[in-house]
Design a protein around this motif. Structure first.
Motif, PDB file in Angstrom:
ATOM      1  N   GLN A 116       0.847  -1.187   0.000  1.00  0.00           N
ATOM      2  CA  GLN A 116       0.000   0.000   0.000  1.00  0.00           C
ATOM      3  C   GLN A 116       0.882   1.237   0.000  1.00  0.00           C
ATOM      4  N   ASP A 117       0.602   2.149  -0.923  1.00  0.00           N
ATOM      5  CA  ASP A 117       1.325   3.415  -1.021  1.00  0.00           C
ATOM      6  C   ASP A 117       0.852   4.343   0.090  1.00  0.00           C
ATOM      7  N   ARG A 118       1.792   4.727   0.946  1.00  0.00           N
ATOM      8  CA  ARG A 118       1.472   5.656   2.038  1.00  0.00           C
ATOM      9  C   ARG A 118       2.387   6.879   1.982  1.00  0.00           C
ATOM     10  N   GLY A 119       2.654   7.334   0.759  1.00  0.00           N
ATOM     11  CA  GLY A 119       3.477   8.530   0.604  1.00  0.00           C
ATOM     12  C   GLY A 119       4.951   8.185   0.610  1.00  0.00           C
ATOM     13  N   ASP A 120       5.666   8.569   1.670  1.00  0.00           N
ATOM     14  CA  ASP A 120       7.107   8.311   1.709  1.00  0.00           C
ATOM     15  C   ASP A 120       7.452   6.872   2.056  1.00  0.00           C
ATOM     16  N   HIS A 121       6.450   6.082   2.438  1.00  0.00           N
ATOM     17  CA  HIS A 121       6.701   4.671   2.729  1.00  0.00           C
ATOM     18  C   HIS A 121       5.563   3.813   2.173  1.00  0.00           C
ATOM     19  N   ALA A 122       5.839   2.526   2.091  1.00  0.00           N
ATOM     20  CA  ALA A 122       4.824   1.560   1.670  1.00  0.00           C
ATOM     21  C   ALA A 122       4.523   0.668   2.863  1.00  0.00           C
ATOM     22  N   TYR A 123       3.293   0.182   2.908  1.00  0.00           N
ATOM     23  CA  TYR A 123       2.897  -0.773   3.933  1.00  0.00           C
ATOM     24  C   TYR A 123       2.880  -2.158   3.302  1.00  0.00           C
ATOM     25  N   PHE A 124       3.421  -3.133   4.036  1.00  0.00           N
ATOM     26  CA  PHE A 124       3.499  -4.520   3.590  1.00  0.00           C
ATOM     27  C   PHE A 124       2.598  -5.346   4.486  1.00  0.00           C
ATOM     28  N   GLY A 125       1.661  -6.071   3.891  1.00  0.00           N
ATOM     29  CA  GLY A 125       0.749  -6.862   4.700  1.00  0.00           C
ATOM     30  C   GLY A 125       0.166  -8.027   3.921  1.00  0.00           C
ATOM     31  N   THR A 153       7.779   1.670  -8.088  1.00  0.00           N
ATOM     32  CA  THR A 153       6.429   2.097  -8.453  1.00  0.00           C
ATOM     33  C   THR A 153       6.034   3.394  -7.763  1.00  0.00           C
ATOM     34  N   TRP A 154       6.295   3.496  -6.470  1.00  0.00           N
ATOM     35  CA  TRP A 154       5.846   4.644  -5.696  1.00  0.00           C
ATOM     36  C   TRP A 154       6.982   5.506  -5.155  1.00  0.00           C
ATOM     37  N   GLY A 155       8.215   5.125  -5.367  1.00  0.00           N
ATOM     38  CA  GLY A 155       9.325   5.881  -4.801  1.00  0.00           C
ATOM     39  C   GLY A 155       9.404   5.768  -3.294  1.00  0.00           C
ATOM     40  N   ALA A 156       8.885   4.682  -2.738  1.00  0.00           N
ATOM     41  CA  ALA A 156       8.883   4.496  -1.280  1.00  0.00           C
ATOM     42  C   ALA A 156      10.318   4.477  -0.757  1.00  0.00           C
ATOM     43  N   ARG A 157      10.529   5.160   0.330  1.00  0.00           N
ATOM     44  CA  ARG A 157      11.852   5.205   0.944  1.00  0.00           C
ATOM     45  C   ARG A 157      11.977   4.234   2.108  1.00  0.00           C
ATOM     46  N   ALA A 158      10.828   3.677   2.519  1.00  0.00           N
ATOM     47  CA  ALA A 158      10.826   2.716   3.630  1.00  0.00           C
ATOM     48  C   ALA A 158       9.629   1.781   3.463  1.00  0.00           C
ATOM     49  N   MET A 159       9.735   0.623   4.097  1.00  0.00           N
ATOM     50  CA  MET A 159       8.634  -0.333   4.145  1.00  0.00           C
ATOM     51  C   MET A 159       8.228  -0.471   5.603  1.00  0.00           C
ATOM     52  N   HIS A 160       6.934  -0.394   5.880  1.00  0.00           N
ATOM     53  CA  HIS A 160       6.393  -0.573   7.223  1.00  0.00           C
ATOM     54  C   HIS A 160       5.514  -1.815   7.243  1.00  0.00           C
ATOM     55  N   LEU A 188      -2.484  -9.638  23.303  1.00  0.00           N
ATOM     56  CA  LEU A 188      -2.095  -9.444  21.907  1.00  0.00           C
ATOM     57  C   LEU A 188      -2.004  -7.964  21.547  1.00  0.00           C
ATOM     58  N   GLU A 189      -0.963  -7.638  20.819  1.00  0.00           N
ATOM     59  CA  GLU A 189      -0.768  -6.305  20.267  1.00  0.00           C
ATOM     60  C   GLU A 189       0.133  -6.425  19.052  1.00  0.00           C
ATOM     61  N   PHE A 190       0.131  -5.382  18.229  1.00  0.00           N
ATOM     62  CA  PHE A 190       0.961  -5.338  17.036  1.00  0.00           C
ATOM     63  C   PHE A 190       2.126  -4.386  17.269  1.00  0.00           C
ATOM     64  N   GLU A 191       3.298  -4.753  16.708  1.00  0.00           N
ATOM     65  CA  GLU A 191       4.446  -3.850  16.747  1.00  0.00           C
ATOM     66  C   GLU A 191       4.777  -3.427  15.331  1.00  0.00           C
ATOM     67  N   LEU A 192       5.107  -2.147  15.176  1.00  0.00           N
ATOM     68  CA  LEU A 192       5.527  -1.610  13.892  1.00  0.00           C
ATOM     69  C   LEU A 192       6.979  -1.993  13.623  1.00  0.00           C
ATOM     70  N   LEU A 193       7.237  -2.622  12.474  1.00  0.00           N
ATOM     71  CA  LEU A 193       8.587  -2.918  12.001  1.00  0.00           C
ATOM     72  C   LEU A 193       8.838  -2.042  10.791  1.00  0.00           C
ATOM     73  N   VAL A 194      10.065  -1.560  10.639  1.00  0.00           N
ATOM     74  CA  VAL A 194      10.401  -0.629   9.565  1.00  0.00           C
ATOM     75  C   VAL A 194      11.724  -1.032   8.932  1.00  0.00           C
ATOM     76  N   LYS A 195      11.790  -0.905   7.607  1.00  0.00           N
ATOM     77  CA  LYS A 195      13.039  -1.085   6.886  1.00  0.00           C
ATOM     78  C   LYS A 195      13.218   0.077   5.924  1.00  0.00           C
TER      79      LYS A 195
END
Length: 183
Positions: free
Chosen positions: A86-95, A123-130, A173-180
């Motif tokens: 998913q394109d989220r501007g400066d980063h993409a979301y991976f799911g 495709t989107w010029g993403a600088r990071a993946m979340h 249960l909870e989710f943690e944000l991972l970033v690359k």
């Protein structure tokens, strides 16, 4: 778990999902994470969540979204894996990342995530993946860390009471944000 035969990258076909793929994709995601079939792979959540992981409506929404892509990976003419970008501007979301339990442990996941990162950059010029991962899934988090993702310590609660996300078998249960960062 025994390691599945390693598909050669040239034997894989990447394509965007269509609405005709919805039922097969729901079945793939469910088989990778929930129920007894998921126990043949290592990505199972069957001990912490019961019920559904996704549904046809959610998959169709991702396919039809103008800011998302649902990539399918085919091996020997069958859907072997998928992932959402998913394109989220400066980063993409991976799911919605799922690999057929029969092919888990064969290196397919590494190939797919590398391709997903490339697609997000080009495709989107993403600088990071979340991405977000259940903190209870230490083995899965460790796999992503080995792929260059870093734990941020930023968490969001699991949506208890919303059966669309499954039926929790524990109350922590909870989710943690991972970033690359993408080069």
């Amino acid at each position: 778990m025994d390691t599945a035969p390693r598909p050669h990258p040239a034997e894989l076909t990447f394509r965007d999902a269509t609405l005709a793929d919805v039922d097969a994709l729901v079945a793939l995601v469910e088989s990778a994470y929930r129920g007894d079939s998921s126990r043949t792979g290592w990505t199972t959540e069957a001990d912490i969540l019961e019920g559904q992981r996704t549904d046809p409506q959610e998959v169709a929404e991702v396919i039809e979204s103008p800011v998302s892509r649902l990539m399918i990976v085919e091996h020997e003419g069958a859907i072997a894996a998928c992932c959402q970008l998913q394109d989220r501007g400066d980063h993409a979301y991976f799911g919605m990342f799922a690999v057929s339990p029969a092919l888990q442990g064969a290196g397919l996941g590494k190939t797919i995530i590398t391709e997903a990162e490339r697609v997000a950059r080009t495709t989107w010029g993403a600088r990071a993946m979340h991405m977000t991962v259940l903190t209870a899934r230490e083995d899965l988090i460790a796999w992503y860390v080995r792929r260059g993702y870093r734990r941020t310590g930023k968490t969001t609660p699991f949506p208890y009471g919303n059966e669309r996300f499954g039926l929790p078998q524990r109350d922590d249960l909870e989710f943690e944000l991972l970033v690359k960062e993408l080069d």
